[in-house]
Write a protein that holds these residues in place. Sequence first.
Motif, mmCIF file in Angstrom:
data_model
loop_
_atom_site.group_PDB
_atom_site.id
_atom_site.type_symbol
_atom_site.label_atom_id
_atom_site.label_comp_id
_atom_site.label_asym_id
_atom_site.label_seq_id
_atom_site.Cartn_x
_atom_site.Cartn_y
_atom_site.Cartn_z
ATOM 1 N N ARG A 261 -7.436 33.051 12.353
ATOM 2 C CA ARG A 261 -8.658 32.626 13.045
ATOM 3 C C ARG A 261 -8.517 32.769 14.564
ATOM 4 O O ARG A 261 -9.462 33.132 15.255
ATOM 5 N N LEU A 262 -7.323 32.440 15.085
ATOM 6 C CA LEU A 262 -7.097 32.477 16.532
ATOM 7 C C LEU A 262 -6.977 33.899 17.079
ATOM 8 O O LEU A 262 -7.347 34.162 18.221
ATOM 9 N N ALA A 263 -6.426 34.795 16.277
ATOM 10 C CA ALA A 263 -6.238 36.188 16.707
ATOM 11 C C ALA A 263 -6.603 37.109 15.543
ATOM 12 O O ALA A 263 -5.740 37.672 14.879
ATOM 13 N N PRO A 264 -7.902 37.277 15.302
ATOM 14 C CA PRO A 264 -8.345 38.084 14.158
ATOM 15 C C PRO A 264 -8.072 39.583 14.358
ATOM 16 O O PRO A 264 -7.948 40.060 15.484
ATOM 17 N N ARG A 265 -7.985 40.296 13.257
ATOM 18 C CA ARG A 265 -7.730 41.739 13.300
ATOM 19 C C ARG A 265 -9.013 42.551 13.511
ATOM 20 O O ARG A 265 -8.937 43.707 13.897
ATOM 21 N N ASP A 266 -10.157 41.981 13.236
ATOM 22 C CA ASP A 266 -11.406 42.740 13.286
ATOM 23 C C ASP A 266 -12.098 42.697 14.652
ATOM 24 O O ASP A 266 -13.306 42.844 14.747
ATOM 25 N N VAL A 267 -11.311 42.507 15.706
ATOM 26 C CA VAL A 267 -11.837 42.513 17.073
ATOM 27 C C VAL A 267 -11.479 43.854 17.706
ATOM 28 O O VAL A 267 -10.421 44.415 17.434
ATOM 29 N N ALA A 268 -12.327 44.367 18.553
ATOM 30 C CA ALA A 268 -12.075 45.662 19.202
ATOM 31 C C ALA A 268 -11.154 45.476 20.408
ATOM 32 O O ALA A 268 -11.583 45.452 21.555
ATOM 33 N N HIS B 178 -5.743 47.553 23.285
ATOM 34 C CA HIS B 178 -4.437 48.008 22.791
ATOM 35 C C HIS B 178 -4.504 48.103 21.270
ATOM 36 O O HIS B 178 -4.438 47.098 20.569
ATOM 37 N N SER B 179 -4.640 49.309 20.756
ATOM 38 C CA SER B 179 -4.759 49.482 19.306
ATOM 39 C C SER B 179 -3.989 50.699 18.800
ATOM 40 O O SER B 179 -4.119 51.058 17.640
ATOM 41 N N VAL B 180 -3.168 51.306 19.655
ATOM 42 C CA VAL B 180 -2.482 52.538 19.298
ATOM 43 C C VAL B 180 -1.545 52.376 18.104
ATOM 44 O O VAL B 180 -1.331 53.304 17.342
ATOM 45 N N GLU B 181 -1.005 51.173 17.893
ATOM 46 C CA GLU B 181 -0.082 50.934 16.774
ATOM 47 C C GLU B 181 -0.777 50.343 15.557
ATOM 48 O O GLU B 181 -0.112 49.922 14.616
ATOM 49 N N PRO C 124 -3.310 41.638 17.644
ATOM 50 C CA PRO C 124 -3.307 40.255 17.146
ATOM 51 C C PRO C 124 -1.890 39.697 17.003
ATOM 52 O O PRO C 124 -1.665 38.512 17.255
ATOM 53 N N ALA C 125 -0.930 40.546 16.639
ATOM 54 C CA ALA C 125 0.464 40.098 16.528
ATOM 55 C C ALA C 125 1.000 39.664 17.885
ATOM 56 O O ALA C 125 1.706 38.657 17.988
ATOM 57 N N HIS C 126 0.668 40.413 18.938
ATOM 58 C CA HIS C 126 1.114 40.026 20.285
ATOM 59 C C HIS C 126 0.508 38.681 20.689
ATOM 60 O O HIS C 126 1.194 37.820 21.254
ATOM 61 N N ILE C 127 -0.767 38.482 20.390
ATOM 62 C CA ILE C 127 -1.430 37.219 20.735
ATOM 63 C C ILE C 127 -0.787 36.053 19.980
ATOM 64 O O ILE C 127 -0.507 35.002 20.556
ATOM 65 N N ARG C 128 -0.513 36.244 18.708
ATOM 66 C CA ARG C 128 0.106 35.194 17.901
ATOM 67 C C ARG C 128 1.499 34.842 18.418
ATOM 68 O O ARG C 128 1.900 33.684 18.400
ATOM 69 N N THR C 129 2.212 35.854 18.897
ATOM 70 C CA THR C 129 3.536 35.607 19.470
ATOM 71 C C THR C 129 3.429 34.795 20.750
ATOM 72 O O THR C 129 4.218 33.873 20.982
#
Length: 150
Positions: free
Chosen positions: A81-88, A91-94, A100-105
């Motif tokens: 919920r805090l860092a969803p994957r369906d946001v544009a 940084h999306s090259v990977e 979202p993984a960076h935000i969660r970290t």
Amino acid sequence: MLNVETLSEGSVTQQINGRLLVDTQGQGLVEITEAVSRWVFGTGILHGLLTVFCRHTSASLLIQENADPDVRLDLMTAFNRLAPRDVAYIHSVEGPDDMPAHIRTVLSGVSLSIPVLEGQMALGTWQGLYLAEHRDQPHSRDVILHLIGA
């Protein structure tokens, strides 16, 4: 009134470093309490401070309840919920799970400091150490352990 008790006094200080490789199965929490506990006990240091450090920007470390597995599921739901994957994200090259993984970290952190008493981590009754994998694919994560004490 605050009551403070001295639990131990150090003598000769030692420092020991270790490394824990954690294989993940993709997004989720991997408990590392037992592996870290065995390492701490094996060092022979009875009283000190343990630092646990994750060397990645898309995985993190947590101290969390280890009794009820529903807690882990709810934590992953909260991360979604805090860092969803369906946001544009820019940084999306990977892939869509990377930013979202960076935000969660950032939200959960990459290092922990844990007192060591009588050769054991001074965790609470229901506390456990977890590596949080925030990417969808399996990874091998590198965790550095540093214990200083006597």
